[in-house]
Design a protein around this motif. Structure first.
Motif, PDB file in Angstrom:
ATOM      1  N   GLU A 151      -0.910 -15.898 -43.269  1.00  0.00           N
ATOM      2  CA  GLU A 151       0.402 -16.453 -42.924  1.00  0.00           C
ATOM      3  C   GLU A 151       0.240 -17.517 -41.834  1.00  0.00           C
ATOM      4  O   GLU A 151       0.268 -17.229 -40.635  1.00  0.00           O
ATOM      5  CB  GLU A 151       1.359 -15.349 -42.443  1.00  0.00           C
ATOM      6  N   VAL A 152       0.060 -18.740 -42.255  1.00  0.00           N
ATOM      7  CA  VAL A 152      -0.065 -19.851 -41.310  1.00  0.00           C
ATOM      8  C   VAL A 152       1.309 -20.181 -40.737  1.00  0.00           C
ATOM      9  O   VAL A 152       2.349 -19.778 -41.264  1.00  0.00           O
ATOM     10  CB  VAL A 152      -0.677 -21.086 -41.994  1.00  0.00           C
ATOM     11  N   ILE A 153       1.319 -20.968 -39.664  1.00  0.00           N
ATOM     12  CA  ILE A 153       2.567 -21.211 -38.953  1.00  0.00           C
ATOM     13  C   ILE A 153       3.568 -22.010 -39.796  1.00  0.00           C
ATOM     14  O   ILE A 153       4.784 -21.819 -39.683  1.00  0.00           O
ATOM     15  CB  ILE A 153       2.280 -21.910 -37.605  1.00  0.00           C
ATOM     16  N   GLY A 154       3.075 -22.892 -40.657  1.00  0.00           N
ATOM     17  CA  GLY A 154       3.975 -23.639 -41.518  1.00  0.00           C
ATOM     18  C   GLY A 154       4.709 -22.746 -42.494  1.00  0.00           C
ATOM     19  O   GLY A 154       5.913 -22.933 -42.747  1.00  0.00           O
ATOM     20  N   PHE A 155       4.016 -21.763 -43.061  1.00  0.00           N
ATOM     21  CA  PHE A 155       4.662 -20.823 -43.981  1.00  0.00           C
ATOM     22  C   PHE A 155       5.599 -19.888 -43.226  1.00  0.00           C
ATOM     23  O   PHE A 155       6.668 -19.529 -43.730  1.00  0.00           O
ATOM     24  CB  PHE A 155       3.608 -20.014 -44.735  1.00  0.00           C
ATOM     25  N   PHE A 156       5.228 -19.502 -42.017  1.00  0.00           N
ATOM     26  CA  PHE A 156       6.094 -18.670 -41.169  1.00  0.00           C
ATOM     27  C   PHE A 156       7.398 -19.408 -40.865  1.00  0.00           C
ATOM     28  O   PHE A 156       8.482 -18.816 -40.888  1.00  0.00           O
ATOM     29  CB  PHE A 156       5.345 -18.320 -39.885  1.00  0.00           C
ATOM     30  N   MET A 157       7.303 -20.703 -40.602  1.00  0.00           N
ATOM     31  CA  MET A 157       8.497 -21.511 -40.365  1.00  0.00           C
ATOM     32  C   MET A 157       9.371 -21.558 -41.617  1.00  0.00           C
ATOM     33  O   MET A 157      10.595 -21.400 -41.545  1.00  0.00           O
ATOM     34  CB  MET A 157       8.101 -22.925 -39.955  1.00  0.00           C
ATOM     35  N   TYR A 158       8.759 -21.754 -42.771  1.00  0.00           N
ATOM     36  CA  TYR A 158       9.503 -21.816 -44.032  1.00  0.00           C
ATOM     37  C   TYR A 158      10.253 -20.510 -44.293  1.00  0.00           C
ATOM     38  O   TYR A 158      11.435 -20.524 -44.691  1.00  0.00           O
ATOM     39  CB  TYR A 158       8.533 -22.109 -45.175  1.00  0.00           C
ATOM     40  N   LEU A 159       9.576 -19.388 -44.090  1.00  0.00           N
ATOM     41  CA  LEU A 159      10.220 -18.096 -44.329  1.00  0.00           C
ATOM     42  C   LEU A 159      11.461 -17.921 -43.464  1.00  0.00           C
ATOM     43  O   LEU A 159      12.518 -17.517 -43.960  1.00  0.00           O
ATOM     44  CB  LEU A 159       9.232 -16.959 -44.047  1.00  0.00           C
ATOM     45  N   ASN A 160      11.346 -18.221 -42.192  1.00  0.00           N
ATOM     46  CA  ASN A 160      12.475 -18.029 -41.289  1.00  0.00           C
ATOM     47  C   ASN A 160      13.613 -18.996 -41.570  1.00  0.00           C
ATOM     48  O   ASN A 160      14.789 -18.606 -41.548  1.00  0.00           O
ATOM     49  CB  ASN A 160      12.013 -18.170 -39.837  1.00  0.00           C
ATOM     50  N   ALA A 161      13.300 -20.248 -41.844  1.00  0.00           N
ATOM     51  CA  ALA A 161      14.345 -21.252 -42.026  1.00  0.00           C
ATOM     52  C   ALA A 161      15.029 -21.148 -43.385  1.00  0.00           C
ATOM     53  O   ALA A 161      16.256 -21.260 -43.468  1.00  0.00           O
ATOM     54  CB  ALA A 161      13.755 -22.647 -41.841  1.00  0.00           C
ATOM     55  N   PHE A 162      14.264 -20.905 -44.449  1.00  0.00           N
ATOM     56  CA  PHE A 162      14.826 -21.016 -45.791  1.00  0.00           C
ATOM     57  C   PHE A 162      14.862 -19.714 -46.581  1.00  0.00           C
ATOM     58  O   PHE A 162      15.509 -19.661 -47.624  1.00  0.00           O
ATOM     59  CB  PHE A 162      14.043 -22.072 -46.585  1.00  0.00           C
ATOM     60  N   SER A 163      14.183 -18.674 -46.118  1.00  0.00           N
ATOM     61  CA  SER A 163      14.269 -17.362 -46.767  1.00  0.00           C
ATOM     62  C   SER A 163      15.115 -16.393 -45.959  1.00  0.00           C
ATOM     63  O   SER A 163      15.907 -15.627 -46.515  1.00  0.00           O
ATOM     64  CB  SER A 163      12.868 -16.786 -46.986  1.00  0.00           C
ATOM     65  N   PHE A 164      14.946 -16.409 -44.629  1.00  0.00           N
ATOM     66  CA  PHE A 164      15.731 -15.530 -43.762  1.00  0.00           C
ATOM     67  C   PHE A 164      16.976 -16.221 -43.211  1.00  0.00           C
ATOM     68  O   PHE A 164      17.761 -15.604 -42.503  1.00  0.00           O
ATOM     69  CB  PHE A 164      14.873 -15.040 -42.587  1.00  0.00           C
ATOM     70  N   PHE A 165      17.149 -17.515 -43.534  1.00  0.00           N
ATOM     71  CA  PHE A 165      18.311 -18.306 -43.119  1.00  0.00           C
ATOM     72  C   PHE A 165      18.495 -18.325 -41.600  1.00  0.00           C
ATOM     73  O   PHE A 165      19.602 -18.238 -41.100  1.00  0.00           O
ATOM     74  CB  PHE A 165      19.586 -17.805 -43.804  1.00  0.00           C
TER      75      PHE A 165
ATOM     76  N   MET B 188      17.857 -21.003 -39.334  1.00  0.00           N
ATOM     77  CA  MET B 188      17.487 -22.397 -39.193  1.00  0.00           C
ATOM     78  C   MET B 188      17.128 -22.765 -37.756  1.00  0.00           C
ATOM     79  O   MET B 188      16.198 -23.535 -37.509  1.00  0.00           O
ATOM     80  CB  MET B 188      18.613 -23.289 -39.698  1.00  0.00           C
ATOM     81  N   GLY B 189      17.867 -22.212 -36.790  1.00  0.00           N
ATOM     82  CA  GLY B 189      17.561 -22.480 -35.393  1.00  0.00           C
ATOM     83  C   GLY B 189      16.196 -21.939 -35.003  1.00  0.00           C
ATOM     84  O   GLY B 189      15.404 -22.611 -34.327  1.00  0.00           O
ATOM     85  N   TYR B 190      15.903 -20.721 -35.451  1.00  0.00           N
ATOM     86  CA  TYR B 190      14.620 -20.098 -35.162  1.00  0.00           C
ATOM     87  C   TYR B 190      13.487 -20.869 -35.834  1.00  0.00           C
ATOM     88  O   TYR B 190      12.425 -21.120 -35.237  1.00  0.00           O
ATOM     89  CB  TYR B 190      14.646 -18.649 -35.651  1.00  0.00           C
TER      90      TYR B 190
END
Length: 276
Positions: free
Chosen positions: A225-239, A241-243
């Motif tokens: 789980e690289v940081i780019g994928f971690f960002m994607y999960l939080n912004a677009f899977s967990f909704f 966006m601020g985080y």
């Protein structure tokens, strides 16, 4: 163009990192540094940052070293079919990442993949490459090296062909062997190119996403789980966006910091100014 497609998105991401927003409704709640405090207290964030740094270190170092060695070999006039070999090594660079990842999935399939089939022919039971915590990240690193080494090769070739041949001829007359010419002439002379490739390699490693999405989705157990994928999960899977924006800001700061550090350690900025 830069203002619309580069500077404005960066500024808006920084602004969003100070808000709580679900990416759906119109309401954005100001939380100040709350997203960053939550981020710094997250074990999952630190794991993703460590995985990214590990990936960046291994892929950048090996692809640069391999690219330089291959460039030196492919720059020799005695080598037959140089254009063919240069094109062959560059092909992975222009291959779509998703297509390459799909091929990697077939190659390293634990049951029918060619890698394990070949290992079984010599009496070795291969692991579940992409499903094992020990082997998943090295397998993805191998894909990153395979895709990056051709780019480094082409850049080094351009740098080598710009070098003066007189220095090599003089060194050869003085009795310097191939290894001595490589160590004491080639490596120092391409130092500015190496510094540039290190910076580009680190930035590219922090932006790795496609192969993770296709091959492992960050698993197993966060091993890839690289940081780019971690960002994607939080912004677009967990909704969140601020985080997710806060993660993007941290990525920006880390990449900028590493780049400045590399410039200072390698003297890249001073060399560039001197060349100008």
């Amino acid at each position: 163009i830069l203002g619309v497609f580069a500077f404005y998105p960066i500024a808006d991401v920084i602004r969003l990192s100070l808000f709580k927003w679900d990416n759906m409704g119109p309401v954005q709640t100001f939380v100040g540094a709350g997203n960053f405090r939550a981020l710094l207290g997250s074990a999952r964030f630190w794991n993703s940052l460590f995985v990214t740094l590990e990936y960046a270190l291994v892929v950048t170092v090996i692809s640069i070293a391999g690219g330089l060695v291959l460039a030196v070999l492919l720059n020799e006039r005695w080598l037959a079919g140089r254009s063919f070999w240069r094109s062959l090594y560059y092909l992975p660079t222009i291959t779509p990442t998703v297509a390459a990842a799909m091929v990697w999935m077939l190659l390293f399939n634990p049951g029918i993949g060619y890698v394990n089939v070949l290992l079984r022919t010599v009496g070795i039971t291969g692991p579940n490459w992409l499903g094992d915590q020990t082997w998943a990240l090295p397998t993805i690193m191998l894909l990153g090296i395979w895709r990056r080494i051709g780019f480094n090769l082409v850049i080094y070739l351009a740098a080598l062909q710009a070098l003066a041949l007189e220095q090599y001829e003089a060194a050869e007359v003085d009795g310097a062997g191939a290894w001595q010419r490589f160590r004491y002439l080639t490596v120092p002379l391409v130092k500015p190119t190496t510094a540039m490739l290190v910076i580009l390699g680190v930035v590219d490693s922090f932006l790795v996403f496609d192969q993770i999405m296709v091959l492992t989705r960050g698993g197993p157990a966060g091993a890839t789980e690289v940081i780019g994928f971690f960002m994607y999960l939080n912004a677009f899977s967990f909704f969140k966006m601020g985080y997710g924006s806060a993660i993007a800001v941290v990525m920006l700061v880390v990449i900028a910091g590493l780049t400045l550090l590399q410039w200072r350690l390698t003297g890249f900025g001073g060399d560039a100014a001197g060349q100008e």
